[in-house]
Write an enzyme that holds these catalytic residues in place. Structure first.
Site, PDB file in Angstrom:
ATOM      1  CD  GLU A  83     -37.758  29.562  30.839  1.00  0.00           C
ATOM      2  OE1 GLU A  83     -38.039  28.827  30.367  1.00  0.00           O
ATOM      3  OE2 GLU A  83     -37.653  28.662  32.027  1.00  0.00           O
ATOM      4  CG  ASP A  84     -32.560  28.549  32.105  1.00  0.00           C
ATOM      5  OD1 ASP A  84     -33.199  28.630  32.485  1.00  0.00           O
ATOM      6  OD2 ASP A  84     -33.133  27.138  31.765  1.00  0.00           O
TER       7      ASP A  84
END
Ligand code: MN
Length: 726
Positions: A83-84
């Site tokens: 996600e990051d």
């Protein structure tokens, strides 16, 4: 546990040190995952300002304490990577296999897709999480551990953000933890969420409890000393573990009490002070048999409170929970709730599904077994909803923690939420059985389709090939699964059929309120329909049929439109006089005790005769929904001249109250048939009285006289259905 306390910062070496149950190779993989994660998150910071990698390490540590396998632990370290950071899911799969990828993807939020609203994004992400968990339960465990660490470190966020995360936790994640039996984790999540959602109330309750415990210190020591001595004397090894009832649970219990009018009026016993004052004690003994010996010791030391003993060892709760529960009166009459169990039972109760890993460290349970034992309601819900928003809505409304288990005639166990009816049961067995259901027996006795099934009952469903779901079933179904199938059927009906079914249902509900269509003037009806944004009566019928408007609510609203005199008498039906000659055998129903000149309805009884109910009796209402045969009756002369009237009242617990009550009753020329005291606290007494009276007016006069006694706070007809003490 103090949700406000800062948490220690864990290093990877600390976590590795606690993973001795994993093989060397798996520990190495765990370390590799750490290296990948740490490199990927390099330079990123959490809002507290510390390097990001501390977060995944802490999450992995929480799971390591549960002895989870290496794949789950690697996924925990990498859970925010996709996600990051720039690392892709494919790269994770290449290095750590497809299971780790699956878990990481399951807990990752969707990025790069635009949603039309925040709610839709939340629904979509939650749906994905559960879909992934239904293939691999470790997805939920990683997500819950992630959420737990986020809550532990909420302190650095803005208050509005804290509240949002806390609210979402209580809405979505604590029910999930509860569903999996992860009680220890659930309680910590709830307490921390509570502290962040209502900080002021939390602090007040905490300090209140701390003050109380300080006052009770001597008492607690005394109790512990007494027990230790007695156990030593009996030569039974025991471990005493005082525990606190979680504040969130107390808060909810209090909220429930306050939302009940009767309970609220007699609120003093449910004050937080009282709720907090009781002591809770867990006794751990080595063997299951010792539990009963321990119970004997406790009961011979302190007087047990009647009816508070529960044997969950011989009859475990549906989630497998085992222990003996009792409540005793300790020194100064302090109530002490005692739980007695073995360390194994306690472990199972605290970790639920995750206790598998404690028994088989590092192994992975079979997903089919996990679904069967822990996740089946979720699977059912997931399969029967058609989109994420619907799923989220139903998830929030579904009760996942209170379960009953019912049996088919062949002994197969069907698990249902508390409050489920034969309709839910039929649909849980098979959709076709649900769709063609016509009747049910519970433990061999015929029962209406809206009866709440009790745990352990055997339910037999009768079906007829030409039968089909009926709109009123929507009022009975407690499970989403059943509702969805009923609605699916009803939606397939032609508008004409739907309108007809809806009209029948509504006519029936109105009848129960004593109203016929002719009582409602057209001139009143049309403006009401417009106000409700309904185009025509036919579309109202259709909406009632499809369950988008509950029939009983619509009927109640329509009854307000009826011309005033009609509200007092059931119309359109000519009552048959009830005399012994034309009705060979009848009795006045003991549920509602009709009194002349109330309007009465006779329901035929097996094998012969009639039971006579008040026309507004709830039991009658339930019966009529399944039994077509009823008739309006009138009071005949041969019924006799005295009738039973039942009332209950709350009186202050003072001497002389009862004498006052009996005086009022005898002055009114009535006789007491029976008196019962179902509940009694230091402050209040609940008293139920059966009286012999002549007419409704006679009975009502007595109710009024009783209400005038100063120490009586409430008088009502009927039987009290709610217990007062929590
Ligand atoms: Mn995270």
């Amino acid at each position: 546990m103090d949700p406000d306390s800062p948490t220690e910062r864990l290093l990877i070496s600390d976590v590795l040190g606690s993973l001795g149950y994993l093989s060397q190779a798996h520990q190495q993989q765990f370390y590799n995952a750490y290296v990948l994660g740490a490199t990927a998150h390099e330079g990123q910071q959490r809002s507290s300002g510390e390097p990001y990698i501390y977060h995944p390490v802490a999450v992995a540590h929480i799971l390591g304490q549960m002895h989870l396998d290496h794949e789950a632990l690697c996924a925990a370290l990498l859970h925010d990577v996709v996600e990051d950071t720039s690392i892709s899911a494919a790269e994770i799969e290449q290095q750590f296999g497809k299971n780790v990828r699956h878990i990481v993807e399951g807990v990752s939020k969707l990025t790069g897709i635009r949603f039309s609203s925040k709610l839709e994004a939340k629904a979509e992400n939650f749906n994905r999480l559960l879909a992934a968990a239904l293939t691999d339960v470790r997805v939920i465990l990683v997500k819950l551990a992630d959420r737990l660490h986020n809550l532990r470190t909420l302190g650095s966020l803005r208050p509005d953000k804290r509240r949002r995360i806390a609210g979402e936790t209580l809405e979505l994640y604590t029910p999930l933890a509860g569903r999996l039996g992860l009680h220890q984790l659930r309680i910590e999540l709830e307490e921390r969420a509570f502290a962040n959602l209502y900080p002021l109330r939390w602090r007040l309750l905490c300090s209140g409890r701390a003050r109380l415990r300080k006052q009770q210190q001597e008492l607690i020591q005394q109790v512990e000393q007494h027990l230790t001595q007695s156990f030593r004397h009996a030569q039974l090894g025991v471990q005493l573990a005082p525990y606190e009832k979680p504040l969130w649970q107390l808060f909810l219990a209090r909220k429930r009490t306050l939302s009940n009018r009767y309970l609220a009026e007699v609120a003093p016993p449910a004050r937080f002070g009282t709720l907090l004052a009781g002591l809770h004690l867990r006794l751990l003994v080595a063997q299951p048999e010792d539990c009963y010996r321990a119970l004997g010791i406790v009961h011979s030391l302190y007087k047990p409170r009647p009816q508070c003993f529960k044997d969950y060892i011989a009859v475990p709760r549906n989630n497998g929970y085992q222990a003996l529960h009792t409540t005793v009166y300790g020194p100064h009459n302090t109530q002490i709730k005692v739980q007695i169990c073995t360390p194994q039972m306690h472990h199972k109760a605290s970790y639920g599904m995750a206790s598998y890993w404690h028994e088989h460290p590092g192994a992975v349970p079979k997903q089919e077994a996990v679904i069967r034992d822990w996740l089946h309601p979720l699977l059912e819900l997931h399969q029967s909803t058609s989109n994420s928003m619907e799923f989220l809505e139903f998830f929030k409304n579904e009760n996942f923690t209170d379960e009953i288990h019912a049996l088919t005639p062949n002994g197969k166990v069907i698990r249902l939420p508390a409050g489920a009816t034969p309709i839910d049961f039929a649909y849980a067995v098979h959709t076709d059985i649900g769709n063609t259901c016509v009747g049910a027996t519970l433990d061999g006795r015929p029962a209406p389709l809206n009866t709440h099934i009790r745990s352990g009952q055997t339910v037999a469903i009768s079906t007829a090939p030409e039968a089909h779901p009926e709109p009123r079933w929507l009022n009975y179904a407690a499970t989403t699964h059943a509702r969805i199938h009923i609605q699916r059927f009803l939606k397939r009906l032609s508008p004409k059929e739907a309108a007809e079914l809806g009209r029948n249902l509504l006519t029936h509900e109105l009848f129960l309120l004593g109203i016929a269509w002719t009582d409602i003037a057209e001139s009143a009806l049309q403006p009401w329909l417009a106000q409700q944004h309904v185009a025509s009566l036919d579309s109202l019928y259709a909406e009632v049929c499809l369950g988008s408007r509950p029939s009983f609510l619509v009927a109640a609203a329509l009854s307000q439109l009826a011309a005033p005199p009609a509200q007092q008498r059931p119309t359109g039906i000519q009552p048959t006089p009830l005399v012994r000659g034309n009705k060979p055998y009848f009795e006045l129903a003991s549920c509602c005790h009709p009194l002349p000149p109330e309007f009465i309805v006779g329901v035929s009884r097996q094998p012969v005769g009639l039971t006579v109910h008040r026309h507004d009796c709830p039991t009658l209402r339930a019966l009529l929904q399944h039994q077509a045969h009823y008739e309006m009756l009138a009071w005949g002369p041969e019924l006799g001249s005295t009738f039973i009237g039942e009332l209950y009242l709350y009186a202050k617990n003072q001497t002389g109250v009862l004498a006052e009550i009996t005086q009022v009753i005898s002055r009114a020329d009535a006789n007491i048939e029976d008196v019962d005291f179902p509940e009694s606290t230091v402050y209040y007494k609940l008293i139920e009285i059966s009286l012999k009276v002549k007419t409704l007016a006679h009975f009502e006069a007595i109710l009024r006289d009783l209400a005038r006694i100063p120490s009586i706070t409430q008088v009502a007809r009927g039987r009290a259905t709610v217990p007062i003490s929590p």
